[in-house]
Design an enzyme around this catalytic site. Structure first.
Site, mmCIF file in Angstrom:
data_model
loop_
_atom_site.group_PDB
_atom_site.id
_atom_site.type_symbol
_atom_site.label_atom_id
_atom_site.label_comp_id
_atom_site.label_asym_id
_atom_site.label_seq_id
_atom_site.Cartn_x
_atom_site.Cartn_y
_atom_site.Cartn_z
ATOM 1 N N ASN A 42 0.830 -1.200 0.000
ATOM 2 C CA ASN A 42 0.000 0.000 0.000
ATOM 3 C C ASN A 42 0.868 1.255 0.000
ATOM 4 O O ASN A 42 1.925 1.309 0.629
ATOM 5 C CB ASN A 42 -1.029 0.001 1.134
ATOM 6 C CG ASN A 42 -0.469 -0.259 2.509
ATOM 7 O OD1 ASN A 42 0.538 -0.919 2.671
ATOM 8 N ND2 ASN A 42 -1.121 0.265 3.517
ATOM 9 N N GLU A 44 0.284 5.166 0.584
ATOM 10 C CA GLU A 44 -0.658 6.190 1.053
ATOM 11 C C GLU A 44 -0.205 7.585 0.636
ATOM 12 O O GLU A 44 0.911 7.785 0.160
ATOM 13 C CB GLU A 44 -0.783 6.076 2.577
ATOM 14 C CG GLU A 44 -1.366 4.725 2.983
ATOM 15 C CD GLU A 44 -1.620 4.587 4.467
ATOM 16 O OE1 GLU A 44 -1.154 5.437 5.262
ATOM 17 O OE2 GLU A 44 -2.307 3.621 4.837
ATOM 18 N N GLU A 55 -3.005 -4.566 -3.168
ATOM 19 C CA GLU A 55 -3.500 -5.399 -4.277
ATOM 20 C C GLU A 55 -3.554 -4.586 -5.567
ATOM 21 O O GLU A 55 -3.246 -5.080 -6.649
ATOM 22 C CB GLU A 55 -4.918 -5.904 -3.982
ATOM 23 C CG GLU A 55 -5.037 -6.773 -2.752
ATOM 24 C CD GLU A 55 -5.361 -5.955 -1.505
ATOM 25 O OE1 GLU A 55 -4.757 -4.877 -1.313
ATOM 26 O OE2 GLU A 55 -6.212 -6.397 -0.727
ATOM 27 N N CYS A 88 -10.367 -5.195 0.169
ATOM 28 C CA CYS A 88 -11.502 -4.276 0.284
ATOM 29 C C CYS A 88 -12.421 -4.461 -0.923
ATOM 30 O O CYS A 88 -12.059 -5.113 -1.914
ATOM 31 C CB CYS A 88 -11.010 -2.834 0.380
ATOM 32 S SG CYS A 88 -10.457 -2.120 -1.182
HETATM 33 N N1 THU Z 1 -5.239 -1.760 2.534
HETATM 34 C C1 THU Z 1 -4.647 -2.539 1.583
HETATM 35 O O1 THU Z 1 -3.582 -2.202 1.065
HETATM 36 N N2 THU Z 1 -5.255 -3.684 1.231
HETATM 37 C C2 THU Z 1 -6.381 -4.197 1.822
HETATM 38 O O2 THU Z 1 -6.839 -5.256 1.445
HETATM 39 C C3 THU Z 1 -7.020 -3.450 2.907
HETATM 40 C C4 THU Z 1 -6.508 -2.063 3.152
HETATM 41 C C5 THU Z 1 -4.560 -0.529 2.948
HETATM 42 C C6 THU Z 1 -5.221 0.750 2.579
HETATM 43 C C7 THU Z 1 -4.648 1.697 3.606
HETATM 44 O O3 THU Z 1 -3.376 2.158 3.158
HETATM 45 C C8 THU Z 1 -4.431 0.814 4.833
HETATM 46 O O4 THU Z 1 -4.453 -0.521 4.354
HETATM 47 C C9 THU Z 1 -5.474 0.999 5.901
HETATM 48 O O5 THU Z 1 -6.751 0.858 5.400
#
Ligand code: THU
Length: 135
Positions: A42, A44, A55, A88
């Protein structure tokens, strides 16, 4: 490739996540039909909605770089989660688009916790039933 190894690759990728706002690092490892693995994590942003899930980074990179190779499986894991990390809703749509793009051949989803020992498995088609279709 063993499932355990794919999960290990996801956990390793999570170490390189950029998640200073949520402090929830996620890694994803995409297994391609030729045995190659593409990883993501991830990413951000200070403007929160701009952040990308692990993903999304991994699948989009795989499809942008190796569009001719089918995605066989994806492992998702977080060193910050006591329970297996499930994709998600948005990432389920993204994964379903990859299934469509490869002629409806389903993709295995391995969801792992921080240890990599607790792993849940489902197919993308099971994770997004009754999906939005244009036809
Ligand atoms: N996140 C993911 O990278 N994948 C998931 O399946 C769930 C959430 C990330 C998004 C955000 O950067 C952090 O997790 C908290 O939600």
């Amino acid at each position: 490739m063993e499932d355990k190894e794919l999960v290990a690759r996801a956990l390793e990728a999570a170490q390189r996540a950029w998640a200073p706002y949520s402090r929830f690092r996620v890694g994803a490892a995409v297994l391609l039909e030729d045995g190659g693995v593409v990883c993501g994590n991830n990413q951000e942003n200070r403007a929160y909605p701009l952040g990308s899930c692990a993903e999304r980074v991994a699948v989009n990179y795989a499809r942008a770089t190796f569009p001719e190779l089918r995605v066989v499986a994806i492992a998702i894991a977080s060193p910050d989660s006591e329970v297996p990390v499930a994709p998600c809703g948005g990432c389920r749509e993204l994964l379903l688009e990859a299934v469509r793009a490869q002629g409806a051949q389903d993709i295995r989803v391995l969801m792992a916790d921080r240890t990599g020992d607790s792993v849940r498995e489902a197919m993308v088609s099971e994770l997004l039933p009754f999906a939005f279709e244009l036809e």
